[in-house]
Design an enzyme around this catalytic site. Sequence first.
Site, PDB file in Angstrom:
ATOM      1  CE  LYS A 190      82.976-117.426  29.595  1.00  0.00           C
ATOM      2  NZ  LYS A 190      82.642-118.760  29.098  1.00  0.00           N
ATOM      3  CD  GLU A 250      89.509-125.800  29.720  1.00  0.00           C
ATOM      4  OE1 GLU A 250      88.570-126.592  29.871  1.00  0.00           O
ATOM      5  OE2 GLU A 250      89.486-124.611  30.111  1.00  0.00           O
TER       6      GLU A 250
HETATM    7  N1  PSU Z   1      85.077-120.589  32.027  1.00  0.00           N
HETATM    8  C1  PSU Z   1      84.982-120.172  30.746  1.00  0.00           C
HETATM    9  N2  PSU Z   1      84.821-121.091  29.747  1.00  0.00           N
HETATM   10  C2  PSU Z   1      84.790-122.430  30.022  1.00  0.00           C
HETATM   11  C3  PSU Z   1      84.927-122.862  31.364  1.00  0.00           C
HETATM   12  C4  PSU Z   1      85.064-121.908  32.327  1.00  0.00           C
HETATM   13  O1  PSU Z   1      85.007-118.988  30.520  1.00  0.00           O
HETATM   14  O2  PSU Z   1      84.642-123.244  29.089  1.00  0.00           O
HETATM   15  C5  PSU Z   1      84.966-124.338  31.662  1.00  0.00           C
HETATM   16  C6  PSU Z   1      86.402-124.755  31.991  1.00  0.00           C
HETATM   17  O3  PSU Z   1      86.630-126.059  31.518  1.00  0.00           O
HETATM   18  C7  PSU Z   1      86.393-124.734  33.509  1.00  0.00           C
HETATM   19  C8  PSU Z   1      85.012-125.222  33.812  1.00  0.00           C
HETATM   20  O4  PSU Z   1      87.374-125.543  34.082  1.00  0.00           O
HETATM   21  O5  PSU Z   1      84.189-124.597  32.829  1.00  0.00           O
HETATM   22  C9  PSU Z   1      84.544-124.879  35.210  1.00  0.00           C
HETATM   23  O6  PSU Z   1      83.325-125.488  35.439  1.00  0.00           O
HETATM   24  P1  PSU Z   1      82.657-125.456  36.903  1.00  0.00           P
HETATM   25  O7  PSU Z   1      82.277-124.041  37.144  1.00  0.00           O
HETATM   26  O8  PSU Z   1      81.488-126.375  36.758  1.00  0.00           O
HETATM   27  O9  PSU Z   1      83.698-125.947  37.849  1.00  0.00           O
END
Ligand code: PSU
Length: 300
Positions: free
Chosen positions: A154, A23
Site C-alpha cells: 500500500k 492467507e
Molecule cells: N496489506 C494489505 N492488506 C492486508 C495486509 C497487508 O494491503 O490485509 C495484512 C496481511 O495479512 C499482511 C499483514 O501479511 O497485513 C502485514 O501486517 P504487518 O504490517 O503488521 O506485518
Amino acid sequence: MSVRIESEVAETIERGGAVVALESTIFSALGLPAPTNREVLDDCLAAIRAGGATPAVCAVIDGVAVVGTNDFDRVLATTRKLGERDLPVAIASGATGVTTVSATVAMAAAAGIEVFATGGIGGVHRGVERTGDISADLGAIARHPVVTVTAGVKGFLDVARTVEHLEMLGVPVIGWQTNEFPAFWSRTSGIHLDQRVDDVATMARIVRAARSLRSDTGLILAAPCPAAEAIDAQDLAPIIDGALQDAERAGVASGAVTPFVLERIFVSTNGRSIVANRSLAVQNAQIAATLSLALTTTSL
Ligand code: PSU
Ligand code: MN
C-alpha cells in the site's frame, strides 16, 4: 513445523497437482469490511479452481495450524492476527487466529506448497528511522521457498525502502507484465524493477532455477491491480498524505494507524479502494493458479 493438511489439499499434493495457498487475515474483518470479505474469499476460491488448482486457506484453529481449512465461518469471525512468530504460542495455547503473509508462507512451505496468493504484503513503514517498523512478511518471504503473488504494498508504506529491503534479503522481485513495483490500489509507484515476466511458463522456469540452486528463498511475483479498477497514484497521493496527517493529529499510533488510514481512503475514494482491493485479490488468485499448474509440468 507440523501442520494439518486437510484432505482435498493433501490428495492434490500427493498426486502432484496444483495447489495455491491463501492467507486468512485479508478475508477477516482486519482486512476487508463485511460482507465484502466473504465475497472476496469466495471469488478467490472460485478463481483458483477455475485455474485448475486446489485452494488452501491457512489459519490456526483451536491450536492446530490448518492448511486448507473449510471452516470459513469460524475463521472469518476471528480478529486475532498471527504472524509467523506468533504461531508457536498460538499452537501451544490452543488459540484460534487468522494468518498474515509471514505465517502463511511458513505454513505453505511446511506443507510443500510452492505458490501463495495475497492482496498486498506488509513492508517498510514510512518513518522507519524513528519506529523501526518493518513487516515480518519480508523476512518470512526470504526464508521460505514459496512464490508470493501480490499487488505490492500500500502506498502509505515506504515503497522504495520496501523494494530495497527485499534486495538486501536476496528476494527476487519480478514484475508481472510490468517494469514497476505496484502500489496495491495504484498500478505505479515510480519504483523500477529490472526483472519482469509476461507469462507463467517463464515464471515457472525461474522458480525451478531458484530451487536448482538449493536455495530456500522465496520469490515475489508483483502484479498490478487490473486497470479498470486501479486508482491513479497521483489521485491517491494527497489522500494518503492527508489521512496520515489526520492520524498523527488524532494521536492514532502503531497498530491503529493502518485501520484508520484505510477507513479514510475508503471514504475519500467513495468506496473505490475496496473495489480495487477485490479486483487485485482475485487477479492474484488467478495468476497463482495458472503458475501453480505450470509448475506441475516444469523442470529446468
Ligand atoms: N496489506 C494489505 N492488506 C492486508 C495486509 C497487508 O494491503 O490485509 C495484512 C496481511 O495479512 C499482511 C499483514 O501479511 O497485513 C502485514 O501486517 P504487518 O504490517 O503488521 O506485518
Ligand atoms: Mn509492523
